[in-house]
Design an enzyme around this catalytic site. Structure first.
Site, PDB file in Angstrom:
ATOM      1  N   GLU A 177       0.803  -1.225   0.000  1.00  0.00           N
ATOM      2  CA  GLU A 177       0.000   0.000   0.000  1.00  0.00           C
ATOM      3  C   GLU A 177       0.838   1.277   0.000  1.00  0.00           C
ATOM      4  OE1 GLU A 177      -0.739  -2.648   1.787  1.00  0.00           O
ATOM      5  OE2 GLU A 177      -2.830  -3.171   1.404  1.00  0.00           O
TER       6      GLU A 177
ATOM      7  N   HIS B 195     -11.692  -5.141   9.875  1.00  0.00           N
ATOM      8  CA  HIS B 195     -12.274  -5.054   8.533  1.00  0.00           C
ATOM      9  C   HIS B 195     -13.665  -4.418   8.535  1.00  0.00           C
ATOM     10  CE1 HIS B 195      -9.153  -8.099   7.896  1.00  0.00           C
ATOM     11  NE2 HIS B 195      -9.266  -7.895   6.605  1.00  0.00           N
TER      12      HIS B 195
END
Lengths: 333, 324
Positions: free
Chosen positions: A61, A130
Site C-alpha cells: 500500500e 475489517h
C-alpha cells in the site's frame, strides 16, 4: 436514459466513462484487474481497458498509494483503490504527509489530482480490522476531500466529480451498499446512462420533515430513512440530511434545517468520540444554538472496536430501531 | 569508460563549489538565528549530487530528502528563489509554506520531504507516469543509508523492478542515520547487494569521486531511458556536518572525522584538476570567487524580500478551480 444499477455497478460505470473520456485516468490497487475488485466495483474495467490502465498491484500500500501521488504530480489522474479502509495504517505516511500536504507545502505549485477509493463499514461480522468507517480521521487532516455516497445515483455523480477534481479525494464506499451476493443489504437505484457530475460539498436532503433533523451519511442514510417511515406513521416527520461529503462540509444545509426543525440527531457509524458527530454538533452549537429546543443527540459506535459476534456487533452499530428510539425521545424532550 | 574532459570536470567542480559555499554560508546565517526550523547541510556529499545530476535533463524528475539543497542546486534551481524559501519569504519557491525540508519546483521537476524513506514511492509514481506517457524521461530518488531500512525502500524497489520503470534509486551512504552508524543499523555491508532481491543491477561506488558517480549513474540512466528498468546505486560518502546544525556530534570519533576531511570530494577533485588536467590554482580561485558572488546575491535577494502576509497561511490547502 435511466436504468436500475447496483451501487457497485454505478461506481464501475463512472470509472469506465472517465477512462474513456480522459486518457490520463487509470486504476490501480489490489485485485482491481482480473478479479474486478473484491466488492465488485471494478467489474468489466480490465476487459475494457487492459492491464496497462487497470493495474493489479502487489500488496504494497505505501508503494502504490505513493506511486499514485507521484503519477498525479506528473499530470496523470490515478484512481487508487485501498481494499479496506482499515488497511490505511500501513500507508498512513503517504496519505497524511504527502497526498494531503504536497499542494500546500509547494505553495500550490504542485497539485495531486488523485482519487483514493476505499471500502468501509461493518454489519456483516468482519470484526475489528475489517469493519471500520474512519472517514473522520481523514477529514481531520487538511488537504483531503472526503466523499461519502449513499446511493448509486450519488455514487456515480460524486465519483465523476472526484476524478475531475484537481485535489486529492478520498472516496468511501460502504460494503453493505455494494449489492453483492455474499454481503447483506445492498442498494439499487436509477442511474442515468450518460456521465454527470454532482458538486462536492453539497449535502442532499433525502427526506424532508418538520419535527427533527437527522444528519448522517453512507449506509446510515438508509437506516435513518427506514426509521423515518416508522416515525411518520406516528406523526413525527424527520428531515434526513445526507452529507455526501465531509470535506467540504455543507454547513448551510445543516443550519437551515435545524432552524426549521429545532431538533438535531446525528447518526454516525464511526466511533463516537472526536469524530464526525462531534464536528456537526460543534457547528450547530457555534452557529445555531438558539435555534435548538432540545440538546443535540448523537448516535454512534460507543468507542469500542467492532466486535465479531452478531449480538455484540448489532449492539454497537447504529440501526433503524436505535434511530427510531433516539428520534422519538428527542422529539418528546 | 571514457575519461571525463577537462571542461566537464571543471563544470562539475564549479557546481560542487557552489553547493559547498552555499551550505557553509547558510550554516553561518542559521547559526545567527536568521533562518527558522531545522537545518541539514550536505557538506562532503557534493560529488553525489553533481555526478548524478550531470546525467539528467530538465524533463527528468528528482525526489529528494531532508538534506536536499545540493540535489536541488545540481538540478539547476534558481538560487534566489530557493534561498528566499529557506528564509520563509513570499518570493520563495513555495511562497514560504515549505521551507528547508519541503522544497518543490515544478520547473526543474523537483520535490523533497522530511520523512525518511517516503520519497521512494513518489519516484516510482513519476517513473510510472513517464512510462505511461511513452516518454524517455527518468525519475531519480535520493535517500540515505538510514532510509534503506524502511519498508518503502523494499516496496518501491519491487514495484519499480516488477513494472520495469525508469527509476534510479540513489542511496547516499553517509555513514550515519543521525547518530546510528550503518554497522549498527544494517545487516549487510552494501545496500547495493539488496538489488539482487529484485532482479535489478546494484552498483556500489565511491561517492567522493565525482567521475565515478557520474559514470555509474550514466549506465543506470541509459538503461532506464531504454526501458530496461530501474537500477540501485549506493555511493559511499561521509556527513562532514552534524545531522543538523546544533548536533553536538558526541558519537563521532575524532580520527574518523579527520580522515574524512582528507578524503572529501572537493579536495580530491582539486588534486585531480591540478595534477592530471593541468588546471592552475588561480583558475580554481576564480571559480570560487564567482560562485561566492552568486551566493551573496541570492542571500541579499532573500533577506530584502518581503514576508508573506499572515493570512496567506489559509491559501493553497486545495488548488482552486476543481474541474480541469
Amino acid at each position: 436514459m435511466s436504468r436500475i444499477l447496483t451501487f457497485a455497478e454505478a461506481i464501475s460505470e463512472a470509472m469506465a466513462q472517465e477512462m474513456e473520456r480522459d486518457e490520463r485516468v487509470f486504476l490501480m490497487g489490489e485485485d482491481v484487474g482480473r478479479y474486478g475488485g473484491i466488492f465488485g466495483t471494478d467489474v468489466g474495467l480490465y476487459d475494457k481497458f487492459g492491464p496497462d490502465r487497470v493495474i493489479d498491484t502487489p500488496i504494497s500500500e505505501s508503494a502504490f498509494i505513493g506511486a499514485g501521488i507521484g503519477a498525479a504530480m506528473e499530470g496523470l489522474r490515478p484512481i487508487v483503490e485501498l481494499m479496506f479502509v482499515d488497511f490505511f495504517g500501513v500507508a498512513m505516511d503517504q496519505i497524511f504527509n504527502h497526498m494531503a500536504k504536497i499542494t500546500y507545502m509547494s505553495g500550490g505549485n504542485f497539485s495531486v489530482p488523485m482519487v483514493l477509493r476505499t471500502a468501509i463499514g461493518g454489519g456483516y461480522g468482519d470484526a475489528a480490522q475489517h469493519s471500520q468507517i474512519l472517514y473522520s480521521l481523514f477529514a481531520h487532516v487538511p488537504g483531503i476531500k472526503v466523499v461519502v455516497p449513499s446511493t448509486p445515483y450519488d455514487a456515480k455523480g460524486l465519483l465523476i466529480s472526484s476524478i475531475r477534481d484537481d485535489n486529492p479525494v478520498m472516496f468511501f464506499e460502504h460494503k453493505l451498499l455494494a449489492g453483492l451476493d455474499w454481503l447483506p443489504f445492498g442498494v439499487k437505484g436509477e442511474v442515468p446512462e450518460e456521465p454527470y457530475t454532482l458538486p462536492l460539498g453539497k449535502a442532499d436532503i433525502k427526506r424532508s420533515g418538520k419535527d427533527l433533523t437527522i444528519v448522517t451519511a453512507s449506509l446510515m442514510v438508509h437506516r435513518a430513512l427506514a426509521a423515518a417511515d416508522k416515525l411518520s406513521a406516528e406523526g413525527i416527520e424527520a428531515e434526513i440530511i445526507d452529507l455526501r461529503s465531509l470535506v467540504p462540509l455543507d454547513k448551510e444545509t445543516i443550519l437551515t434545517s435545524v432552524a426549521k426543525t429545532h431538533r438535531l440527531l446525528i447518526v454516525d457509524e464511526d466511533y463516537l468520540s472526536y469524530g464526525m458527530s462531534g464536528e456537526i454538533a460543534a457547528v450547530v452549537a457555534e452557529k445555531g444554538l438558539y435555534d435548538l429546543e432540545a440538546p443535540i443527540k448523537r448516535l454512534a459506535v460507543p468507542d469500542v472496536p467492532i466486535p465479531f459476534s452478531h449480538p455484540m456487533e448489532d449492539f454497537v452499530l447504529p440501526n433503524e430501531k436505535k434511530i427510531y428510539a433516539a428520534a422519538k425521545a428527542l422529539v418528546q424532550e | 569508460m571514457a575519461k571525463l574532459t577537462k571542461e566537464e570536470l571543471i563544470k562539475m567542480y564549479s557546481q560542487m563549489v557552489l553547493i559547498r559555499l552555499f551550505e557553509s554560508k547558510i550554516g553561518e546565517i542559521y547559526g545567527k538565528g536568521a533562518i527558522p526550523g531545522e537545518m541539514h547541510l550536505s557538506n562532503g556529499q557534493e560529488a553525489i549530487a553533481v555526478g548524478v545530476c550531470a546525467n539528467l535533463r530538465a524533463d527528468d524528475a528528482i525526489s529528494s530528502t531532508h538534506r536536499a539543497h545540493g540535489h536541488m542546486i545540481a538540478k539547476g534551481v534558481d538560487l534566489k528563489k530557493m534561498t528566499a524559501e529557506l528564509f520563509g519569504r513570499k518570493a520563495g519557491l513555495c511562497k514560504g509554506k515549505g521551507g528547508h525540508m519541503h522544497l518543490f519546483d515544478p520547473s526543474i521537476k523537483f520535490g523533497c520531504g522530511g520523512i525518511v524513506g517516503a520519497g521512494l514511492p513518489l519516484a516510482v509514481g513519476s517513473g510510472l507516469a513517464f512510462k505511461r506517457k511513452g516518454l524517455d524521461s527518468v525519475s531519480v530518488v535520493f535517500f540515505g543509508d538510514g532510509a534503506a531500512n524502511q519498508g518503502t525502500f523494499h516496496e518501491s524497489l519491487n514495484l519499480a523492478a516488477l513494472w520495469k520503470l525508469p527509476v534510479i534509486f540513489v542511496c547516499e551512504d553517509n555513514c550515519y542515520g543521525i547518530s546510528v552508524t550503518k554497522e549498527m543499523s544494517t545487516a549487510i555491508k552494501s545496500n547495493a547487494d539488496r538489488a539482487v532481491s529484485y532482479g535489478i543491477p546494484g552498483v556500489a561506488a565511491d561517492g567522493n569521486d565525482v567521475a565515478e558517480v557520474y559514470q555509474a549513474t550514466k549506465a543506470a540512466v541509459e538503461r532506464a531511458r531504454k526501458g530496461e528498468g530501474p537500477t540501485l546505486l549506493e555511493f559511499t560518502t561521509y556527513r562532514l556536518m552534524g545531522h543538523f546544525e546544533g548536533d553536538p556530534e558526541v558519537y563521532k570519533p575524532k580520527e574518523e572525522h579527520e580522515e574524512a576531511l582528507r578524503n572529501e570530494p572537493i579536495i580530491r577533485l582539486e588534486k585531480v584538476l591540478l595534477e592530471e588536467y593541468g588546471v592552475s590554482a588561480e583558475e580554481l580561485v576564480k571559480i570560487k570567487e564567482a560562485r561566492q558572488a552568486e551566493i551573496e546575491e541570492a542571500i541579499k535577494f532573500a533577506e530584502t524580500s518581503p514576508w508573506p502576509k499572515p493570512e496567506e497561511a489559509l491559501e493553497d490547502v486545495f488548488v482552486e478551480g476543481g474541474v480541469r
